[in-house]
Design an enzyme around this catalytic site. Structure first.
Site, short mmCIF file in Angstrom:
data_model
loop_
_atom_site.label_atom_id
_atom_site.label_comp_id
_atom_site.label_asym_id
_atom_site.label_seq_id
_atom_site.Cartn_x
_atom_site.Cartn_y
_atom_site.Cartn_z
N CYS A 59 0.87 -1.17 0.00
CA CYS A 59 0.00 0.00 0.00
C CYS A 59 0.90 1.22 0.00
O CYS A 59 2.12 1.09 0.10
CB CYS A 59 -0.83 0.04 1.28
SG CYS A 59 -1.76 -1.48 1.56
N ARG B 48 1.18 2.03 -5.94
CA ARG B 48 1.44 0.99 -4.96
C ARG B 48 0.20 0.18 -4.62
O ARG B 48 0.26 -0.80 -3.87
CB ARG B 48 1.99 1.61 -3.68
CG ARG B 48 3.28 2.37 -3.87
CD ARG B 48 3.72 3.00 -2.58
NE ARG B 48 4.02 1.99 -1.58
CZ ARG B 48 5.19 1.37 -1.48
NH1 ARG B 48 6.16 1.68 -2.30
NH2 ARG B 48 5.39 0.47 -0.55
N TRP C 216 -3.68 -1.84 -1.41
CA TRP C 216 -3.68 -3.04 -2.25
C TRP C 216 -3.97 -4.18 -1.30
O TRP C 216 -3.16 -4.54 -0.45
CB TRP C 216 -2.32 -3.21 -2.91
CG TRP C 216 -2.27 -4.32 -3.92
CD1 TRP C 216 -2.76 -4.29 -5.19
CD2 TRP C 216 -1.66 -5.60 -3.76
NE1 TRP C 216 -2.49 -5.48 -5.82
CE2 TRP C 216 -1.82 -6.31 -4.98
CE3 TRP C 216 -0.99 -6.23 -2.72
CZ2 TRP C 216 -1.34 -7.60 -5.18
CZ3 TRP C 216 -0.51 -7.53 -2.92
CH2 TRP C 216 -0.69 -8.20 -4.13
N ASN D 59 1.20 -0.08 5.90
CA ASN D 59 1.61 -0.82 4.69
C ASN D 59 2.37 -2.03 5.19
O ASN D 59 3.30 -1.90 5.98
CB ASN D 59 2.54 0.08 3.85
CG ASN D 59 3.23 -0.71 2.74
OD1 ASN D 59 2.66 -1.63 2.19
ND2 ASN D 59 4.45 -0.34 2.42
N GLY D 60 1.96 -3.23 4.74
CA GLY D 60 2.67 -4.44 5.16
C GLY D 60 1.69 -5.51 5.60
O GLY D 60 0.49 -5.43 5.32
N GLU E 56 9.69 -10.85 -22.01
CA GLU E 56 9.35 -9.51 -21.54
C GLU E 56 8.22 -8.90 -22.39
O GLU E 56 7.30 -8.28 -21.86
CB GLU E 56 10.60 -8.62 -21.55
CG GLU E 56 10.38 -7.16 -21.18
CD GLU E 56 9.78 -6.95 -19.80
OE1 GLU E 56 9.67 -7.90 -19.01
OE2 GLU E 56 9.37 -5.81 -19.52
N LYS F 127 4.58 -7.74 -20.89
CA LYS F 127 4.03 -6.39 -21.07
C LYS F 127 2.61 -6.48 -21.61
O LYS F 127 1.72 -5.80 -21.14
CB LYS F 127 4.88 -5.55 -22.04
CG LYS F 127 6.19 -5.03 -21.55
CD LYS F 127 6.11 -3.91 -20.54
CE LYS F 127 6.03 -4.42 -19.12
NZ LYS F 127 7.22 -4.89 -18.49
N GLU G 35 0.07 -7.87 -18.92
CA GLU G 35 -0.27 -7.06 -17.75
C GLU G 35 -1.11 -5.83 -18.08
O GLU G 35 -1.90 -5.41 -17.25
CB GLU G 35 0.94 -6.74 -16.87
CG GLU G 35 2.01 -5.90 -17.47
CD GLU G 35 3.19 -5.69 -16.50
OE1 GLU G 35 3.03 -5.78 -15.29
OE2 GLU G 35 4.29 -5.41 -17.02
N HIS H 121 8.19 -28.30 -30.15
CA HIS H 121 7.96 -29.27 -29.08
C HIS H 121 6.64 -29.02 -28.37
O HIS H 121 6.43 -29.53 -27.26
CB HIS H 121 9.13 -29.25 -28.09
CG HIS H 121 10.44 -29.61 -28.73
ND1 HIS H 121 10.77 -30.90 -29.08
CD2 HIS H 121 11.47 -28.85 -29.15
CE1 HIS H 121 11.97 -30.91 -29.65
NE2 HIS H 121 12.40 -29.67 -29.72
N LYS I 192 2.64 -1.58 -8.21
CA LYS I 192 3.98 -1.27 -8.70
C LYS I 192 5.06 -1.98 -7.92
O LYS I 192 5.99 -2.54 -8.48
CB LYS I 192 4.19 0.24 -8.63
CG LYS I 192 5.56 0.70 -9.13
CD LYS I 192 5.70 0.45 -10.61
CE LYS I 192 7.07 0.81 -11.13
NZ LYS I 192 7.32 0.19 -12.45
O1 M6R Z 1 10.82 -3.36 -8.32
P1 M6R Z 1 11.21 -4.66 -8.92
O2 M6R Z 1 12.05 -4.55 -10.13
O3 M6R Z 1 11.85 -5.58 -7.91
O4 M6R Z 1 9.83 -5.32 -9.35
C1 M6R Z 1 9.77 -6.61 -9.87
C2 M6R Z 1 8.42 -6.90 -10.48
O5 M6R Z 1 7.41 -6.79 -9.54
C3 M6R Z 1 8.11 -5.97 -11.66
O6 M6R Z 1 9.10 -6.02 -12.63
C4 M6R Z 1 6.76 -6.37 -12.31
O7 M6R Z 1 6.88 -7.62 -12.92
C5 M6R Z 1 6.31 -5.32 -13.33
N1 M6R Z 1 4.90 -5.09 -13.20
C6 M6R Z 1 6.54 -5.72 -14.74
O8 M6R Z 1 6.13 -4.75 -15.64
#
Ligand code: M6R
Length: 607
Positions: free
Chosen positions: A2, A27, A73, A97-98, A480, A484, A487, A503, A602
């Site tokens: 959060c 967050r 969150w 937060n936590g 990657e 993208k 998500e 395969h 994030k």
């Molecule tokens: O802050 P970080 O690089 O440790 O975060 C890792 C992942 O949570 C982050 O890369 C996540 O997969 C992103 N949403 C990807 O776009």
């Protein structure tokens, strides 16, 4: 996971807290709330939804000089008004937060003593515990007592109705930063929350508490002892943390990549001498020279950077490399040999699984080097050395500029190690360094063609799935690209090594399936052309990323996106740019909130 913020000072606290919460929405954003002093009492407003929903609860904004806020969150308890923070019990109001790990046990004890709870959260027990200790004590002393039985991770901001103008913050395993200014004091989960008002910050460490008042602050540990800390001046301009004229943070951050990479290279490499500034890694030369193995740990996009980094480190520095996902590494009881250098890659520096991996490595007495974007973050502080990616604040949940700056950092590290280990001659390193300096300019030339990618994206928004193919170092780029798209457009996508397609995944191919092929000219190019033939002959729709002027790949493709030529390590940075844009335009055309995609946050600061 959060975002929290608190302010006490001469300005309008409610205004500052609401503004700050908007900058922390990355967050988490399934509920939000604020609490503020109003004529001697604490008022709370909270709701399910985003900050804009919270703002609607105010017909007019009362003037208050002390307040706290939260954007959530959900972890314990569904997103709802009752579970939204701030929580209150008696005179105590707080945001958190936590995760409190032993909250069920503590809640049971409190219920046995007659306490009634109004939410399903783990957080609410903290209000009850603090209120139990507040009689005849200051808020800070009551918090110290209350936290003794608490296990878990927390950053909290607490107010007591009987102590107006005071906010107490405590940090354990979740970020909490203090901001200082002439007009008051702040605390928040991240710097952009108060960057408009303060750039002088103090990063609290685990087990530290800050007591904020309008005219001063104190830092203590949880034994009640005073702690002396100095502030750091943050260079980030507030405008850097804003959208800067772009429709979304994600688009702004994609277009910022030439600048982000240039900043990451600045002062680290010298093209004339071919030198790399080893001090920038903050790790002893002896450790680097004696490194016999490398273990990379990371999550999500950062993990993909690690997978690409393996090719760079093994091929250029000739050091064996293993790459693992943080959440797997921490529980698989890894066997790590002496002289293994652990590299943690993390944009935020706060990802719980990556931090746990760092701690596991440290427990095994290994040296840890972090590649990290956030100054003073937990990963940065707990590692032996840090190489900062100077990408600037990344607000869009989908990581873009962090990824390409991580790739550039891994390239620099590979060349540094290649020099120390003697696996490459100085002249070769010099040449490879000069090629890196051309990358920002090459990215700019790709960005000039974003409208071509937009046109392609618009034609495929209704597809049910995408396949991304690459070989060698382009396989992580395929992963990657698929991440993208998933998500932010909610379309299923899979990244696959092109040679492995026969395969299994080849069964998916028909005239409805777009297959994105990363096909720059490198030593595996001919083999990739054969894989493209296999897709073509089964009717798949090929969208290819090719080196400028490549006619062969073009003939096999339905859509072509060209990138400038580059060596195979650096072409990863170029080929991911069109994949970021493709995902962005599909998501936006479908009408989704690409900066805050559903179910995501994030910074994943909980397991
Ligand atoms: O802050 P970080 O690089 O440790 O975060 C890792 C992942 O949570 C982050 O890369 C996540 O997969 C992103 N949403 C990807 O776009």
């Amino acid at each position: 996971m959060c975002g929290i913020i608190g302010y006490t000072g001469k300005e309008n606290a409610l205004q500052i807290v609401l503004e700050g919460l908007k900058r922390l929405e990355y967050r988490g954003y399934d509920s939000a709330g604020v609490a503020y002093f109003n004529k001697g009492t604490i008022e709370i407003k909270r709701c399910r939804g985003k900050i804009k929903d919270l703002e609607r609860l105010f017909s007019e904004r009362p003037v208050s000089n002390t307040g706290i806020g939260h954007t959530r969150w959900a972890t314990h308890g569904r997103p709802s008004e009752e579970n939204a923070h701030p929580h209150r019990y008696g005179r105590i109001v707080l945001v958190h937060n936590g995760i409190i790990e032993n909250y069920l046990e503590l809640k049971r004890e409190l219920i046995n003593k007659g306490h009634a709870f109004s939410s399903e959260t783990d957080t609410e027990i903290l209000c009850h515990l603090i209120d139990n200790h507040i009689d005849n004590k200051s808020l800070e002393d009551a918090i110290i007592e209350a936290l003794r039985p608490v296990k878990g991770a927390y950053a909290i901001a607490v107010m007591n109705e009987l102590e107006p103008e005071k906010i107490v913050g405590v940090r354990k395993d979740c970020p909490l930063i203090v901001g200082l200014s002439q007009n008051g004091h702040f605390l928040a989960s991240d710097v952009p929350a108060f960057l408009h008002y303060s750039r002088d910050v103090i990063f609290l460490d685990d087990g530290e508490m800050v007591i904020l008042k309008p005219d001063g602050f104190r830092i203590m540990n949880l034994d009640g002892e005073e702690v002396r800390k100095s502030s750091i001046h943050i260079d980030w301009n507030p405008v850097m943390a804003e959208k800067g004229g772009y429709k979304h943070f994600m688009l702004k951050e994609i277009f910022e990549q030439p600048r982000a990479i240039a900043d990451t290279l600045r002062g680290r490499i010298n093209p004339d001498s071919g030198e790399i500034a080893r001090e920038e890694f903050n790790i002893e030369e002896g450790i680097l020279r004696n490194t016999e193995r490398i273990m990379i740990v990371a999550c999500g996009t950062s993990y993909h950077a690690g997978l690409a980094g393996r090719y760079m480190l093994e091929e250029l520095a000739r050091i064996p490399v293993e790459v693992d996902i943080g959440s797997e590494f921490r529980y698989r009881k890894p066997v790590l040999e002496k002289n293994t250098l652990v590299i943690a890659i993390t944009q935020s520096g706060e990802t719980a699984d990556t931090i746990a991996a760092i701690r596991e490595a440290k427990a095994q007495e290994l040296r840890v080097l972090s590649i990290c974007n956030v100054l003073g973050s937990t990963a940065a502080r707990e590692s032996d050395g840090v190489f900062y990616t100077h990408a600037g604040p990344e607000i869009g949940v989908a990581s873009t500029k962090a990824f390409t700056t991580q790739l550039a950092s891994l390239y620099i590290l590979s060349l540094l190690l290649a020099g120390l280990k003697g696996s490459l001659k100085h002249e070769s390193i010099k040449k490879l360094i000069s090629e890196l300096l051309e990358i920002p300019h090459k990215i700019e030339s790709i960005l000039k063609h974003s409208s071509t990618i937009e046109t392609i994206a618009k034609q495929h928004i209704n597809r049910r799935g995408f396949l991304y193919l690459g070989r060698g170092i382009n396989y992580p780029i395929a992963l990657e690209g698929a991440l993208k798209l998933k998500e932010i457009s909610y379309i299923h996508a899979e990244g696959y090594p092109a040679g492995e397609m026969k395969h299994g995944p080849i069964a998916l191919i028909d005239e409805e399936l777009p297959v994105v092929v990363i096909a720059p000219k490198d030593e595996l190019y001919e083999k990739l052309l054969s894989n493209m033939q296999e897709v073509k002959s089964r009717g798949g729709i090929i969208i290819s990323i090719v080196t400028e002027g490549d006619r062969n790949a073009k003939e096999l493709s339905d859509y072509v996106i060209e990138i400038p030529p580059a060596n195979k390590y650096l072409s990863t940075i170029l080929s991911v740019i069109p994949l970021q844009l493709l995902a962005y335009y599909v998501g936006v055309t479908k009408g989704y909130d690409v900066d805050q995609p559903r179910n995501l946050a994030k910074s994943v600061t909980v397991e």
